[in-house]
Design a protein around this motif. Structure first.
Motif, short mmCIF file in Angstrom:
data_model
loop_
_atom_site.label_atom_id
_atom_site.label_comp_id
_atom_site.label_asym_id
_atom_site.label_seq_id
_atom_site.Cartn_x
_atom_site.Cartn_y
_atom_site.Cartn_z
N GLY A 1 -17.58 -4.89 -4.24
CA GLY A 1 -17.05 -3.70 -4.92
C GLY A 1 -16.61 -2.64 -3.94
N GLN A 2 -17.41 -2.48 -2.88
CA GLN A 2 -17.08 -1.50 -1.84
C GLN A 2 -15.81 -1.91 -1.10
OE1 GLN A 2 -20.24 -1.10 1.02
NE2 GLN A 2 -19.02 0.11 2.43
N VAL A 3 -15.69 -3.18 -0.77
CA VAL A 3 -14.50 -3.68 -0.08
C VAL A 3 -13.28 -3.52 -0.97
CG1 VAL A 3 -13.39 -5.76 0.85
CG2 VAL A 3 -15.78 -5.28 1.38
N ASN A 4 -13.40 -3.86 -2.25
CA ASN A 4 -12.27 -3.72 -3.18
C ASN A 4 -11.85 -2.26 -3.32
OD1 ASN A 4 -12.03 -6.44 -3.67
ND2 ASN A 4 -13.32 -6.41 -5.49
N ALA A 5 -12.81 -1.33 -3.39
CA ALA A 5 -12.48 0.09 -3.51
C ALA A 5 -11.74 0.57 -2.26
CB ALA A 5 -13.76 0.91 -3.72
N GLU A 6 -12.18 0.13 -1.08
CA GLU A 6 -11.50 0.52 0.16
C GLU A 6 -10.08 -0.05 0.20
OE1 GLU A 6 -13.98 -0.62 3.47
OE2 GLU A 6 -15.64 0.61 2.74
N LEU A 7 -9.91 -1.28 -0.24
CA LEU A 7 -8.57 -1.87 -0.29
C LEU A 7 -7.67 -1.13 -1.27
CD1 LEU A 7 -9.37 -5.70 -0.14
CD2 LEU A 7 -8.19 -4.33 1.59
N GLU A 8 -8.22 -0.75 -2.40
CA GLU A 8 -7.45 -0.02 -3.41
C GLU A 8 -7.00 1.33 -2.85
OE1 GLU A 8 -5.28 0.00 -6.50
OE2 GLU A 8 -6.66 -1.67 -6.24
N ARG A 9 -7.91 2.03 -2.13
CA ARG A 9 -7.54 3.31 -1.51
C ARG A 9 -6.44 3.10 -0.47
NH1 ARG A 9 -13.01 4.37 -1.98
NH2 ARG A 9 -13.46 3.66 0.13
N ALA A 10 -6.57 2.07 0.34
CA ALA A 10 -5.56 1.78 1.37
C ALA A 10 -4.21 1.47 0.72
CB ALA A 10 -6.02 0.63 2.25
N ASN A 11 -4.21 0.71 -0.37
CA ASN A 11 -2.97 0.40 -1.09
C ASN A 11 -2.34 1.67 -1.66
OD1 ASN A 11 -2.83 -2.33 -0.60
ND2 ASN A 11 -3.96 -2.90 -2.44
N GLU A 12 -3.15 2.55 -2.20
CA GLU A 12 -2.64 3.81 -2.76
C GLU A 12 -2.03 4.66 -1.65
OE1 GLU A 12 -1.31 6.35 -5.36
OE2 GLU A 12 -2.33 4.50 -5.94
N ASP A 13 -2.70 4.70 -0.49
CA ASP A 13 -2.15 5.45 0.66
C ASP A 13 -0.81 4.86 1.09
OD1 ASP A 13 -4.36 7.07 0.62
OD2 ASP A 13 -5.36 6.10 2.34
N LEU A 14 -0.68 3.53 1.12
CA LEU A 14 0.58 2.88 1.49
C LEU A 14 1.68 3.18 0.48
CD1 LEU A 14 -0.60 -0.60 2.81
CD2 LEU A 14 0.59 1.18 4.10
N ARG A 15 1.34 3.16 -0.82
CA ARG A 15 2.33 3.48 -1.84
C ARG A 15 2.83 4.92 -1.68
NH1 ARG A 15 -0.65 -0.26 -5.13
NH2 ARG A 15 -2.20 1.29 -5.67
N GLU A 16 1.89 5.83 -1.42
CA GLU A 16 2.25 7.24 -1.21
C GLU A 16 3.17 7.39 -0.01
OE1 GLU A 16 -0.52 10.79 -0.75
OE2 GLU A 16 -1.51 9.59 -2.30
N PHE A 17 2.79 6.72 1.09
CA PHE A 17 3.59 6.78 2.31
C PHE A 17 4.98 6.21 2.07
CE2 PHE A 17 5.00 4.72 6.28
CZ PHE A 17 5.12 5.82 7.09
N ALA A 18 5.06 5.08 1.38
CA ALA A 18 6.37 4.45 1.08
C ALA A 18 7.21 5.38 0.22
CB ALA A 18 6.17 3.10 0.40
N SER A 19 6.58 6.06 -0.71
CA SER A 19 7.31 6.98 -1.58
C SER A 19 7.88 8.14 -0.77
CB SER A 19 6.38 7.50 -2.68
OG SER A 19 7.01 8.48 -3.43
N ILE A 20 7.08 8.68 0.14
CA ILE A 20 7.53 9.81 0.97
C ILE A 20 8.67 9.37 1.88
CG2 ILE A 20 6.85 11.35 2.86
CD1 ILE A 20 4.05 11.45 1.53
N VAL A 21 8.48 8.18 2.55
CA VAL A 21 9.52 7.68 3.45
C VAL A 21 10.79 7.41 2.67
CG1 VAL A 21 10.17 5.71 4.92
CG2 VAL A 21 7.93 6.76 5.17
N GLY A 22 10.67 6.82 1.50
CA GLY A 22 11.84 6.55 0.66
C GLY A 22 12.55 7.82 0.27
N HIS A 23 11.79 8.85 -0.09
CA HIS A 23 12.38 10.14 -0.47
C HIS A 23 13.09 10.76 0.70
CE1 HIS A 23 12.37 14.52 -1.18
NE2 HIS A 23 12.66 14.14 -2.43
N ASP A 24 12.46 10.73 1.89
CA ASP A 24 13.07 11.31 3.09
C ASP A 24 14.35 10.57 3.46
OD1 ASP A 24 11.10 13.16 3.22
OD2 ASP A 24 10.03 12.28 4.93
N LEU A 25 14.36 9.26 3.33
CA LEU A 25 15.54 8.47 3.66
C LEU A 25 16.69 8.79 2.72
CD1 LEU A 25 14.03 4.99 4.61
CD2 LEU A 25 15.14 6.63 6.14
N ARG A 26 16.38 8.98 1.43
CA ARG A 26 17.42 9.31 0.46
C ARG A 26 17.99 10.70 0.73
NH1 ARG A 26 14.00 6.39 -3.01
NH2 ARG A 26 12.88 8.27 -3.58
N ALA A 27 17.13 11.60 1.19
CA ALA A 27 17.58 12.97 1.46
C ALA A 27 18.40 12.98 2.73
CB ALA A 27 16.38 13.90 1.62
#
Length: 169
Positions: free
Chosen positions: A143-169
């Motif tokens: 459960g602890q490993v899964n929670a850490e992976l989920e947090r890491a995935n959320e951070d990656l999605r956030e980063f991809a969204s920011i990079v995508g937004h910056d690239l479009r701008a």
């Protein structure tokens, strides 16, 4: 000199008993087949025989699957314990095979040796498990490993969204 008792009052040399035992390991002449012991009905006998054969089949298949897993996955923690489980389960199955065959082939000496092997392997497995337990308890919980992976995935999605937004701008 070591002695063993064949009856409460008759001592014999242990080495002679052991060599005699192993020399006659497959000799069944002094034992009746299980069908001759008691009053087995056909149904009762085959209930035991078929059950023992089914257990033997499963107890032969399980270690094969475990062995395949350990051979294919080189990252398995505690591979020796997996191998001990393979040997333990297989030896348990072998006792069931012999229990079924004893209805026709009274190899009680051989069964005794296989049961002794099973007992030794069982206790070696217990000791190995006890020794491995402190290390295994330090592994993170799933459960602890899964929670850490989920947090890491959320951070990656956030980063991809920011990079995508910056690239479009």
């Amino acid at each position: 000199m070591c002695y063993a008792l064949t009856s409460p009052l008759v001592p014999v040399q242990l080495s002679g008993v052991m060599s005699d035992f192993f020399a006659n390991l497959l000799d069944t002449s002094s034992f009746p087949a299980r069908w001759s012991c008691g009053q087995w009905t056909t149904g009762h006998g085959y209930l035991h025989i078929l059950s023992d054969f089914a257990i033997w089949g499963a107890y032969t298949a399980i270690p094969c699957v475990l062995a395949y897993f350990v051979l294919k996955r080189r990252d398995v923690p505690f591979p020796r314990i997996f191998w001990l489980f393979c040997l333990f389960i297989y030896s348990c199955g072998t006792t069931h095979l012999l229990e079924a065959l004893i209805f026709w082939w009274p190899a009680y000496r051989l069964l005794g040796v296989v049961k002794l092997i099973t007992a030794v392997v069982s206790w070696v497995t217990v000791i190995a498990l006890i020794r491995a337990m402190p290390t295994a308890m330090r592994f993170p919980q799933m459960g602890q490993v899964n929670a850490e992976l989920e947090r890491a995935n959320e951070d990656l999605r956030e980063f991809a969204s920011i990079v995508g937004h910056d690239l479009r701008a």
